[in-house]
Design a protein around this motif. Structure first.
Motif, PDB file in Angstrom:
ATOM      1  N   ARG A 101       7.305  39.288 -26.309  1.00  0.00           N
ATOM      2  CA  ARG A 101       7.560  40.630 -25.774  1.00  0.00           C
ATOM      3  C   ARG A 101       8.676  40.593 -24.734  1.00  0.00           C
ATOM      4  NH1 ARG A 101       2.588  42.991 -23.342  1.00  0.00           N
ATOM      5  NH2 ARG A 101       1.969  40.837 -23.210  1.00  0.00           N
ATOM      6  N   GLN A 102       8.684  39.537 -23.926  1.00  0.00           N
ATOM      7  CA  GLN A 102       9.734  39.406 -22.912  1.00  0.00           C
ATOM      8  C   GLN A 102      11.090  39.207 -23.562  1.00  0.00           C
ATOM      9  OE1 GLN A 102       9.729  40.103 -19.885  1.00  0.00           O
ATOM     10  NE2 GLN A 102      11.511  39.121 -19.004  1.00  0.00           N
ATOM     11  N   ARG A 103      11.154  38.450 -24.642  1.00  0.00           N
ATOM     12  CA  ARG A 103      12.428  38.254 -25.348  1.00  0.00           C
ATOM     13  C   ARG A 103      12.959  39.572 -25.895  1.00  0.00           C
ATOM     14  NH1 ARG A 103       9.795  33.323 -27.233  1.00  0.00           N
ATOM     15  NH2 ARG A 103      10.722  31.615 -26.062  1.00  0.00           N
ATOM     16  N   GLU A 104      12.078  40.394 -26.446  1.00  0.00           N
ATOM     17  CA  GLU A 104      12.491  41.712 -26.931  1.00  0.00           C
ATOM     18  C   GLU A 104      13.005  42.569 -25.780  1.00  0.00           C
ATOM     19  OE1 GLU A 104       9.158  43.423 -28.986  1.00  0.00           O
ATOM     20  OE2 GLU A 104       9.094  41.795 -30.446  1.00  0.00           O
ATOM     21  N   PHE A 105      12.300  42.533 -24.671  1.00  0.00           N
ATOM     22  CA  PHE A 105      12.701  43.307 -23.498  1.00  0.00           C
ATOM     23  C   PHE A 105      14.047  42.823 -22.963  1.00  0.00           C
ATOM     24  CE2 PHE A 105      12.529  43.921 -18.822  1.00  0.00           C
ATOM     25  CZ  PHE A 105      12.577  45.306 -18.817  1.00  0.00           C
ATOM     26  N   ARG A 106      14.286  41.518 -23.019  1.00  0.00           N
ATOM     27  CA  ARG A 106      15.546  40.968 -22.535  1.00  0.00           C
ATOM     28  C   ARG A 106      16.737  41.571 -23.270  1.00  0.00           C
ATOM     29  NH1 ARG A 106      15.741  34.686 -22.286  1.00  0.00           N
ATOM     30  NH2 ARG A 106      16.330  34.736 -20.125  1.00  0.00           N
ATOM     31  N   HIS A 107      16.596  41.828 -24.541  1.00  0.00           N
ATOM     32  CA  HIS A 107      17.712  42.404 -25.296  1.00  0.00           C
ATOM     33  C   HIS A 107      17.985  43.840 -24.860  1.00  0.00           C
ATOM     34  CE1 HIS A 107      18.466  38.956 -27.797  1.00  0.00           C
ATOM     35  NE2 HIS A 107      17.166  38.799 -27.890  1.00  0.00           N
ATOM     36  N   LEU A 108      16.953  44.561 -24.488  1.00  0.00           N
ATOM     37  CA  LEU A 108      17.158  45.904 -23.935  1.00  0.00           C
ATOM     38  C   LEU A 108      17.861  45.818 -22.581  1.00  0.00           C
ATOM     39  CD1 LEU A 108      13.703  47.495 -24.791  1.00  0.00           C
ATOM     40  CD2 LEU A 108      15.882  47.836 -25.982  1.00  0.00           C
ATOM     41  N   VAL A 109      17.458  44.855 -21.765  1.00  0.00           N
ATOM     42  CA  VAL A 109      18.114  44.640 -20.475  1.00  0.00           C
ATOM     43  C   VAL A 109      19.571  44.239 -20.698  1.00  0.00           C
ATOM     44  CG1 VAL A 109      18.150  43.186 -18.398  1.00  0.00           C
ATOM     45  CG2 VAL A 109      15.977  44.085 -19.254  1.00  0.00           C
ATOM     46  N   GLY A 110      19.820  43.462 -21.750  1.00  0.00           N
ATOM     47  CA  GLY A 110      21.187  43.065 -22.081  1.00  0.00           C
ATOM     48  C   GLY A 110      22.089  44.258 -22.320  1.00  0.00           C
ATOM     49  N   ASP A 111      21.562  45.295 -22.957  1.00  0.00           N
ATOM     50  CA  ASP A 111      22.358  46.515 -23.149  1.00  0.00           C
ATOM     51  C   ASP A 111      22.724  47.147 -21.811  1.00  0.00           C
ATOM     52  OD1 ASP A 111      22.247  46.187 -25.883  1.00  0.00           O
ATOM     53  OD2 ASP A 111      20.539  47.547 -26.141  1.00  0.00           O
ATOM     54  N   CYS A 112      21.783  47.140 -20.885  1.00  0.00           N
ATOM     55  CA  CYS A 112      22.050  47.670 -19.542  1.00  0.00           C
ATOM     56  C   CYS A 112      23.124  46.837 -18.841  1.00  0.00           C
ATOM     57  CB  CYS A 112      20.754  47.682 -18.738  1.00  0.00           C
ATOM     58  SG  CYS A 112      20.949  48.279 -17.060  1.00  0.00           S
ATOM     59  N   LEU A 113      23.061  45.520 -19.015  1.00  0.00           N
ATOM     60  CA  LEU A 113      24.048  44.639 -18.389  1.00  0.00           C
ATOM     61  C   LEU A 113      25.445  44.868 -18.965  1.00  0.00           C
ATOM     62  CD1 LEU A 113      21.962  41.343 -18.184  1.00  0.00           C
ATOM     63  CD2 LEU A 113      22.529  42.912 -16.323  1.00  0.00           C
ATOM     64  N   LYS A 114      25.519  45.173 -20.251  1.00  0.00           N
ATOM     65  CA  LYS A 114      26.826  45.461 -20.857  1.00  0.00           C
ATOM     66  C   LYS A 114      27.453  46.702 -20.225  1.00  0.00           C
ATOM     67  CE  LYS A 114      25.538  43.344 -25.183  1.00  0.00           C
ATOM     68  NZ  LYS A 114      25.030  43.577 -26.537  1.00  0.00           N
ATOM     69  N   GLY A 115      26.634  47.697 -19.947  1.00  0.00           N
ATOM     70  CA  GLY A 115      27.140  48.885 -19.260  1.00  0.00           C
ATOM     71  C   GLY A 115      27.552  48.569 -17.838  1.00  0.00           C
ATOM     72  N   ALA A 116      26.783  47.718 -17.177  1.00  0.00           N
ATOM     73  CA  ALA A 116      27.078  47.367 -15.787  1.00  0.00           C
ATOM     74  C   ALA A 116      28.395  46.605 -15.670  1.00  0.00           C
ATOM     75  CB  ALA A 116      25.938  46.547 -15.192  1.00  0.00           C
ATOM     76  N   VAL A 117      28.675  45.709 -16.616  1.00  0.00           N
ATOM     77  CA  VAL A 117      29.925  44.948 -16.529  1.00  0.00           C
ATOM     78  C   VAL A 117      31.126  45.870 -16.733  1.00  0.00           C
ATOM     79  CG1 VAL A 117      30.197  44.170 -18.928  1.00  0.00           C
ATOM     80  CG2 VAL A 117      30.980  42.717 -17.087  1.00  0.00           C
ATOM     81  N   ARG A 118      30.958  46.916 -17.533  1.00  0.00           N
ATOM     82  CA  ARG A 118      32.048  47.886 -17.709  1.00  0.00           C
ATOM     83  C   ARG A 118      32.331  48.629 -16.404  1.00  0.00           C
ATOM     84  NH1 ARG A 118      29.217  50.097 -22.302  1.00  0.00           N
ATOM     85  NH2 ARG A 118      29.288  48.409 -23.777  1.00  0.00           N
ATOM     86  N   LEU A 119      31.273  48.941 -15.665  1.00  0.00           N
ATOM     87  CA  LEU A 119      31.446  49.663 -14.401  1.00  0.00           C
ATOM     88  C   LEU A 119      31.899  48.756 -13.267  1.00  0.00           C
ATOM     89  CD1 LEU A 119      28.322  51.937 -14.634  1.00  0.00           C
ATOM     90  CD2 LEU A 119      30.691  52.683 -14.703  1.00  0.00           C
ATOM     91  N   LEU A 120      31.359  47.550 -13.211  1.00  0.00           N
ATOM     92  CA  LEU A 120      31.690  46.633 -12.117  1.00  0.00           C
ATOM     93  C   LEU A 120      33.026  45.930 -12.330  1.00  0.00           C
ATOM     94  CD1 LEU A 120      28.237  44.888 -11.633  1.00  0.00           C
ATOM     95  CD2 LEU A 120      29.362  46.419 -10.017  1.00  0.00           C
ATOM     96  N   GLY A 121      33.350  45.635 -13.567  1.00  0.00           N
ATOM     97  CA  GLY A 121      34.501  44.799 -13.875  1.00  0.00           C
ATOM     98  C   GLY A 121      34.056  43.354 -14.041  1.00  0.00           C
ATOM     99  N   SER A 122      34.826  42.598 -14.781  1.00  0.00           N
ATOM    100  CA  SER A 122      34.456  41.225 -15.105  1.00  0.00           C
ATOM    101  C   SER A 122      34.290  40.337 -13.879  1.00  0.00           C
ATOM    102  CB  SER A 122      35.491  40.599 -16.043  1.00  0.00           C
ATOM    103  OG  SER A 122      35.485  41.251 -17.284  1.00  0.00           O
ATOM    104  N   SER A 123      35.242  40.392 -12.965  1.00  0.00           N
ATOM    105  CA  SER A 123      35.194  39.497 -11.801  1.00  0.00           C
ATOM    106  C   SER A 123      33.978  39.762 -10.929  1.00  0.00           C
ATOM    107  CB  SER A 123      36.469  39.626 -10.967  1.00  0.00           C
ATOM    108  OG  SER A 123      37.568  39.147 -11.696  1.00  0.00           O
TER     109      SER A 123
END
Length: 124
Positions: free
Chosen positions: A30-52
């Protein structure tokens, strides 16, 4: 908003990406499945924060509590989530500092190999 997203990324890594050693197989799945949902959130965050800025957070997580395997693996997962599509291929500030740290993580060989594979476009 950028400082809030920075806090969000750090909190997600520390609290929601870690898989504990004593969990049952069902709980880990269940945690592995949840991690992939969190990964989508992280992809959005990197777009807003920038790579560095995103990589600075990852580096801070890896630098933090040395030897805590679950936290290291969670930070590697967070890096792997955004490696293919989120990171700027021209990022040359934090990534060169991060690479030696990744290569020195002998206790996380499998996670590091997955991460390096995801970063192949940057390495090339």
């Amino acid at each position: 908003l950028r400082p809030l997203y920075g806090l969000l990324v750090g909190t997600l890594i520390r609290r929601h990406l870690v898989i504990q050693a004593g969990w049952t197989a069902e709980r880990r799945d269940r945690q592995r499945e949840f991690r992939h949902l969190v990964g989508d959130c992280l992809k959005g965050a990197v777009r807003l924060l920038g790579s560095s800025a995103y990589l600075e957070i990852i580096e801070g997580q890896l630098r933090g509590e040395q030897g805590e395997a679950q936290l290291e693996e969670a930070a590697l997962f967070a890096l792997r989530c955004v490696a293919c599509k989120g990171l700027d291929r021209r990022e040359a500030e934090i990534m060169p500092q991060l690479m030696p740290r990744l290569l020195a993580m002998s206790g996380q060989r499998y996670a590091v190999c997955l991460c390096l594979g995801s970063l192949s476009h940057w390495i090339a």
